[in-house]
Each structure stands twice: as structure tokens, then as C-alpha cells.
Motif scaffolding. Structure first.
Motif, PDB file in Angstrom:
ATOM      1  N   LYS A 210     -28.926  30.580   8.902  1.00  0.00           N
ATOM      2  CA  LYS A 210     -27.749  29.953   8.992  1.00  0.00           C
ATOM      3  C   LYS A 210     -27.093  29.575   7.881  1.00  0.00           C
ATOM      4  CE  LYS A 210     -26.031  26.384  12.068  1.00  0.00           C
ATOM      5  NZ  LYS A 210     -26.203  25.384  13.252  1.00  0.00           N
ATOM      6  N   TYR A 211     -27.664  28.876   6.798  1.00  0.00           N
ATOM      7  CA  TYR A 211     -27.120  28.159   5.657  1.00  0.00           C
ATOM      8  C   TYR A 211     -26.935  29.137   4.761  1.00  0.00           C
ATOM      9  CZ  TYR A 211     -27.665  24.346   9.051  1.00  0.00           C
ATOM     10  OH  TYR A 211     -27.384  23.376  10.279  1.00  0.00           O
ATOM     11  N   ASP A 212     -25.967  28.984   3.871  1.00  0.00           N
ATOM     12  CA  ASP A 212     -25.478  29.715   2.809  1.00  0.00           C
ATOM     13  C   ASP A 212     -26.168  29.306   1.344  1.00  0.00           C
ATOM     14  OD1 ASP A 212     -23.769  27.630   1.310  1.00  0.00           O
ATOM     15  OD2 ASP A 212     -21.999  28.448   2.150  1.00  0.00           O
ATOM     16  N   SER A 213     -27.053  27.814   1.574  1.00  0.00           N
ATOM     17  CA  SER A 213     -27.747  27.538   0.275  1.00  0.00           C
ATOM     18  C   SER A 213     -28.994  26.801   0.664  1.00  0.00           C
ATOM     19  CB  SER A 213     -26.692  26.294  -0.432  1.00  0.00           C
ATOM     20  OG  SER A 213     -25.729  26.999  -1.139  1.00  0.00           O
ATOM     21  N   VAL A 214     -30.000  27.097   0.102  1.00  0.00           N
ATOM     22  CA  VAL A 214     -30.979  26.331   0.048  1.00  0.00           C
ATOM     23  C   VAL A 214     -31.604  25.723  -1.167  1.00  0.00           C
ATOM     24  CG1 VAL A 214     -32.363  28.470  -0.676  1.00  0.00           C
ATOM     25  CG2 VAL A 214     -33.611  26.922   0.781  1.00  0.00           C
ATOM     26  N   ALA A 215     -32.385  24.449  -1.021  1.00  0.00           N
ATOM     27  CA  ALA A 215     -32.832  23.803  -1.881  1.00  0.00           C
ATOM     28  C   ALA A 215     -34.425  23.528  -1.818  1.00  0.00           C
ATOM     29  CB  ALA A 215     -32.268  22.466  -2.039  1.00  0.00           C
ATOM     30  N   VAL A 216     -35.101  23.042  -2.749  1.00  0.00           N
ATOM     31  CA  VAL A 216     -36.313  23.028  -2.698  1.00  0.00           C
ATOM     32  C   VAL A 216     -36.507  21.557  -3.576  1.00  0.00           C
ATOM     33  CG1 VAL A 216     -37.498  25.191  -2.556  1.00  0.00           C
ATOM     34  CG2 VAL A 216     -37.271  24.162  -4.835  1.00  0.00           C
ATOM     35  N   TYR A 217     -37.408  20.537  -2.779  1.00  0.00           N
ATOM     36  CA  TYR A 217     -37.956  19.780  -3.402  1.00  0.00           C
ATOM     37  C   TYR A 217     -39.300  19.950  -3.981  1.00  0.00           C
ATOM     38  CZ  TYR A 217     -34.338  16.369  -1.459  1.00  0.00           C
ATOM     39  OH  TYR A 217     -33.235  15.924  -1.186  1.00  0.00           O
ATOM     40  N   GLY A 218     -39.586  19.535  -5.370  1.00  0.00           N
ATOM     41  CA  GLY A 218     -40.713  19.903  -5.920  1.00  0.00           C
ATOM     42  C   GLY A 218     -41.286  18.619  -6.673  1.00  0.00           C
ATOM     43  N   ARG A 219     -42.357  18.366  -7.068  1.00  0.00           N
ATOM     44  CA  ARG A 219     -42.999  17.353  -7.796  1.00  0.00           C
ATOM     45  C   ARG A 219     -43.697  17.966  -9.044  1.00  0.00           C
ATOM     46  NH1 ARG A 219     -42.350  11.722  -6.261  1.00  0.00           N
ATOM     47  NH2 ARG A 219     -41.643  11.777  -4.082  1.00  0.00           N
TER      48      ARG A 219
END
Length: 323
Positions: A304-313
């Protein structure tokens, strides 16, 4: 060409002869895709000396003036936009929300911060902020907003950052511009203090919108985008950079149903036909916008969405002393 992410072999993918921002011939026209993990890339890569010229343009979103033009919206345009807005559950990086996971007075570094708008919002909340940006025009925009931004890139951090570490490192629509994404993530890793957070956002090349329009999607943006990530590829590469994966976050839905966005993507197709009779991408028409809305209204976030992000540690116990 071997895929830097999984070591798989690449195959020809697509061809884009136009630089849509400049309205001129694209010097890097050919793109490949990994047959195993799906990571896309320009091939061959431009030299480091060539890359600054890609951003030498008056109209770019980091320069304080975007390339989308206002258009008169019809009743159908407004209906499509409203429907997309009602269906949009995406979430961008919200300083007030992520502030709950940061210590008071936390240090934040935005790599590739553009005009510094996001850092300005963090600064207003009382955080210590610093940006890194290679584009002089974007740094000038940040200076107007009172945000300190150093000249440099993710792969070549400014010397002033040596020995510093931050509670939050942001890479928002940056990784796809890097010649060496793993090196960029490794630099971000050493800039993040143990227990600190990475937020890394890229165009989502698994999205239906991107797949439908191909090189005529605004998210393709050749020659500035050098790599094309799916969510799975993004998760893998932050691990190669040393980070542990925490979660995905998706955003970018309403905007690609806006008449101005559609007009821009339609113009990419029309101008590409000046260089080739059969563009690899498709033209964004009102009918196609309706089809995209119907096919993605209740689709998975990945589609659905044109952008994706990840949270990393960064692994290790958090240290609460700000920079």
C-alpha cells in the motif's frame, strides 16, 4: 554485477533515459535487479565525482522549492484524494512520539537532513540536534531555520563527528542515494551509542504504486536513486551494518493520489517518450489512479505505502549521557 546484500547474481531490470528533475538525458540509464533478493540498482554505478552534479538543480525538495506544481483539482480529483486520506493509516517519523523512547536532552543526528525541517522540530522539543548534508543549497535552507548542519555524507562523515555518539541517528530517504549502503550504515552504527536507535526510511519498491508505474514513478527518481529496496532488503542490510531489527513503519499513500503528484508522474512518461518510443514505465492517468486506489485500499502495508522505514538498535546497554 553481484548483489551486495545477498551475494546473488543480478539480471537486466529496466531502462530510464530521462532525468525528470532536470528534464535532460539521464547519463546512467540501465538498471539491474538481484534474482534472489529483489534489490534493484543502477549499473554501472556513477563515480563519486559525478554524483554532486545530479543535485545541481534549482527545484528539489531539499532546496526549499519542490518540483511538483499546483494544479486545479476537479471534483473527481478531490474525491480521490479524500478517499485516499480516509484510507491512509501510515505514520511518518513523529518527534513527539519517538521522544518517549529517548532520554531528556538526547542527542540526535540526521544524516542527509536536507533543509533541516525535521531537526527543527526535534530542537523545539529540547533535544540536541545536528545534521549532515552534502548539498550546499540544502545546508543554506537549514541555516535559515537555525539548525546546525555539517558538510558531509553518510559514507564520509565530517571530522567534527569523530568520537561523538548519539541516542538517535536518522537516515530518511538517504540510503537509496548512497554508492555504498553498507558503509553508510556502518558509519551510522558507530555514530549511534550502545542501545541507541536507528531510523532508516527509503522508497518502498514492493509497493503497488511503484510496480505499476515503474520508472515513471516519482519514487524512481533516476539518477539520484542508486538502489531500490523492498522491506525485506532493507531489514537485511541494516543487519549487515550491525544493527538489530526492531520494527517496520510505513508511510506515503494520500500523496500519490494528489492531482499534482499524478501530473508530475504523467509528465515523466510524456517526456521519456522523447528518448524512447516505448518507456519502461506507465503513464499515471486518472483511471490508473482509481485502479490503484481500489487495488490498495485494504492491501497489506508492504503493497500500500510508497515508503518504508525500519527501526534498528545498536546492541549494548544504553548510556544516557548526551553528546
Amino acid at each position: 554485477m553481484t548483489c551486495f546484500s545477498c551475494g546473488g547474481q543480478t539480471a537486466p531490470w529496466t531502462h530510464m533515459p530521462l532525468d525528470p528533475i532536470k528534464g535532460a538525458e539521464n547519463p546512467h540509464k540501465d538498471f539491474v535487479v538481484c534474482t534472489e533478493c529483489g534489490l534493484g540498482a543502477v549499473s554501472p554505478l556513477p563515480s563519486p565525482e559525478e554524483i554532486p552534479s545530479f543535485y545541481d538543480t534549482a527545484r528539489y525538495y531539499t532546496h526549499g522549492q519542490g518540483h511538483l506544481m499546483e494544479v486545479n483539482q476537479t471534483l473527481l480529483d478531490r474525491a480521490l484524494l479524500h478517499a485516499a486520506w480516509r484510507l491512509d493509516k501510515g505514520q511518518s517519523l513523529d518527534p513527539e512520539r519517538i521522544a518517549k523512547d529517548l532520554p531528556p536532552g538526547a542527542s540526535i543526528c540526521d544524516l542527509g537532513c536536507g533543509g533541516g525541517e525535521l531537526l527543527g522540530r526535534f530542537k523545539a522539543l529540547g533535544f540536541n540536534v545536528l545534521g549532515v548534508e552534502p548539498d550546499a543549497a540544502a545546508r543554506a535552507e537549514a541555516a535559515k531555520a537555525g539548525v546546525t548542519v555539517l558538510a558531509g555524507t553518510c559514507e564520509e562523515l565530517p571530522a567534527d563527528l569523530k568520537g561523538q555518539s548519539c541516542d538517535l541517528v536518522i537516515m530518511r530517504h538517504v540510503l537509496e542515494h548512497c554508492r555504498d549502503p553498507i558503509l553508510a550504515l556502518q558509519k551510522a552504527f558507530f555514530l549511534t551509542r550502545p542501545g541507541g536507535i536507528l531510523f532508516c526510511e527509503v522508497p518502498n519498491c514492493a509497493a503497488t504504486h511503484f510496480k505499476s508505474l515503474g520508472v515513471c514513478s516519482a519514487m524512481f527518481d533516476a539518477p539520484r536513486h542508486l538502489y531500490f529496496f523492498t522491506p525485506a532488503c532493507l531489514r537485511k542490510v541494516i543487519g549487515l551494518g550491525g544493527f538489530t531489527f526492531s520494527s517496520f513503519q510505513y508511510m506515503g499513500y494520500t500523496r500519490h493520489h494528489h492531482a499534482s503528484w499524478r501530473q508530475w508522474e504523467a509528465s515523466i512518461y510524456d517526456r521519456t517518450r522523447e528518448y524512447t518510443a516505448r518507456p519502461s514505465g506507465r503513464r499515471h492517468t486518472v483511471l490508473r489512479s482509481i485502479q490503484l486506489l481500489l487495488s490498495t485500499a485494504f492491501a497489506s502495508d508492504e503493497k500500500k505505502y510508497d515508503s518504508v522505514a525500519v527501526y534498528g538498535r545498536r546492541p549494548g546497554a544504553p548510556k544516557r549521557t548526551p553528546v
